[in-house]
Design an enzyme around this catalytic site. Structure first.
Site, PDB file in Angstrom:
ATOM      1  N   PRO A  78     -77.282 -30.479 -29.644  1.00 27.32           N
ATOM      2  CA  PRO A  78     -78.044 -31.636 -29.663  1.00 27.32           C
ATOM      3  C   PRO A  78     -78.194 -32.132 -28.428  1.00 27.32           C
ATOM      4  CG  PRO A  78     -75.749 -31.579 -30.413  1.00 27.32           C
ATOM      5  CD  PRO A  78     -75.917 -30.156 -30.204  1.00 27.32           C
ATOM      6  N   GLU A 125     -66.537 -27.993 -30.474  1.00 31.74           N
ATOM      7  CA  GLU A 125     -67.135 -29.093 -29.639  1.00 31.74           C
ATOM      8  C   GLU A 125     -68.007 -28.751 -28.797  1.00 31.74           C
ATOM      9  OE1 GLU A 125     -66.106 -32.517 -29.898  1.00 31.74           O
ATOM     10  OE2 GLU A 125     -65.126 -31.601 -31.800  1.00 31.74           O
ATOM     11  N   ARG A 176     -94.105 -19.137 -38.794  1.00 29.10           N
ATOM     12  CA  ARG A 176     -95.347 -19.156 -39.483  1.00 29.10           C
ATOM     13  C   ARG A 176     -96.851 -18.886 -38.291  1.00 29.10           C
ATOM     14  NH1 ARG A 176     -96.474 -23.715 -40.551  1.00 29.10           N
ATOM     15  NH2 ARG A 176     -97.240 -23.671 -42.788  1.00 29.10           N
TER      16      ARG A 176
HETATM   17  N1  ADE Z   1     -75.972 -28.297 -33.153  1.00 30.22           N
HETATM   18  C1  ADE Z   1     -75.577 -29.077 -33.671  1.00 30.22           C
HETATM   19  N2  ADE Z   1     -76.474 -30.184 -33.983  1.00 30.22           N
HETATM   20  C2  ADE Z   1     -77.803 -29.631 -33.586  1.00 30.22           C
HETATM   21  C3  ADE Z   1     -79.037 -30.234 -33.385  1.00 30.22           C
HETATM   22  N3  ADE Z   1     -79.294 -31.218 -33.749  1.00 30.22           N
HETATM   23  N4  ADE Z   1     -79.985 -29.450 -32.870  1.00 30.22           N
HETATM   24  C4  ADE Z   1     -79.576 -28.320 -32.353  1.00 30.22           C
HETATM   25  N5  ADE Z   1     -78.464 -27.767 -32.617  1.00 30.22           N
HETATM   26  C5  ADE Z   1     -77.350 -28.451 -32.926  1.00 30.22           C
END
Ligand code: ADE
Length: 248
Positions: free
Chosen positions: A86, A113, A151
């Site tokens: 993230p 984590e 794709r």
């Molecule tokens: N791992 C956990 N959340 C994620 C996200 N939003 N994008 C990519 N990998 C992730």
């Protein structure tokens, strides 16, 4: 590279990129990071130095998994090593297109984590997020990335045109589409689409792509070059939709 190979394999079995593999257009290999652990408990995580809740993924199994899989890497071959996190750059169609140009990609899925920072500093070349929310692992994001890339591989979709007219392919959202019946519960398909006049249909589609993008994602309009004809269509749309008056 994952701690949950079955999950990746299960999705793959029903995915477009499986069909692409069967046609010999792509290959997809799932590697279990746990196979590269160093002890009989097959440990892949550990406590955080300095304290704090949660466990981190240890560096050794990840480095060794990637090095093993890339042991046949040729001199000068450029292979993106992508970490799904993230904290990464938010995935866009432009990034998918860029990744689709490489012969090989490595995608690392995290859990717990997070990762020991040395994985970020000394192994990966790209960090990718699929959106501003946190999932329990990187597998679903990695599968999203694989699907989007597949794709764009020539020959994977039935007709090459379908990837080109997708939303985002030319920077605009896709126009509305209809199939039979021409009238359903009194709701009619726009007459122009039944007219057989391809020139008019193309113009209608361009205008509706512009309208939809103005209504839903006006931010996308900033990044694309608009023709004189587009500007004319935008003026017409503004007259038809006064709420869009203040846009561009
Ligand atoms: N791992 C956990 N959340 C994620 C996200 N939003 N994008 C990519 N990998 C992730």
């Amino acid at each position: 590279m994952t701690l949950f190979p079955e999950m990746c394999q299960a999705v793959y079995n029903d995915a477009l990129f499986n069909i692409a593999s069967n046609k010999g257009l792509m290959e997809y290999h799932v590697h279990n990071i746990r196979d590269y652990s160093h002890d009989r408990h097959r440990t892949v995580d550990d406590y955080t130095f300095g304290g704090g809740a949660g466990m981190l993924m240890k560096p050794e199994p990840i480095f060794e998994a990637v090095e093993d899989v890339l042991s046949d890497k040729k001199e000068g071959e450029e292979i993106p090593i992508i970490l799904m996190t993230p904290q990464g750059k938010k995935l866009s169609h432009a990034m998918v297109r860029e990744f689709s140009c490489y012969d090989r990609l490595v995608i690392i899925c995290g859990h717990y984590e997070g990762f020991d920072e040395r994985v970020r500093e000394h192994l990966v070349t790209h960090e990718v997020s699929i959106g501003d929310y946190v999932l329990s692992g990187g597998e679903l994001p990695a599968l999203v990335l694989c699907d989007a890339i597949s794709r764009l591989v020539p020959g994977v979709l039935g007709s090459d045109e379908s990837a080109q007219t997708d939303s985002y392919a030319d920077g605009l959202l896709e126009y509305p589409q209809y199939t039979r019946p021409p009238e359903y519960r009194g709701w009619k398909v726009p007459d122009i689409l039944l007219s057989g006049d391809h020139g008019k249909v193309d113009k209608w589609r361009r205008k509706e792509s512009l309208r939809r993008t103005m209504q839903r994602r006006p931010d996308l309009l900033e990044g694309i070059s608009l023709s004189k004809q587009d500007l004319k269509l935008i003026e017409e749309i503004k007259e038809e939709n006064p709420e869009l008056q203040d846009l561009i």
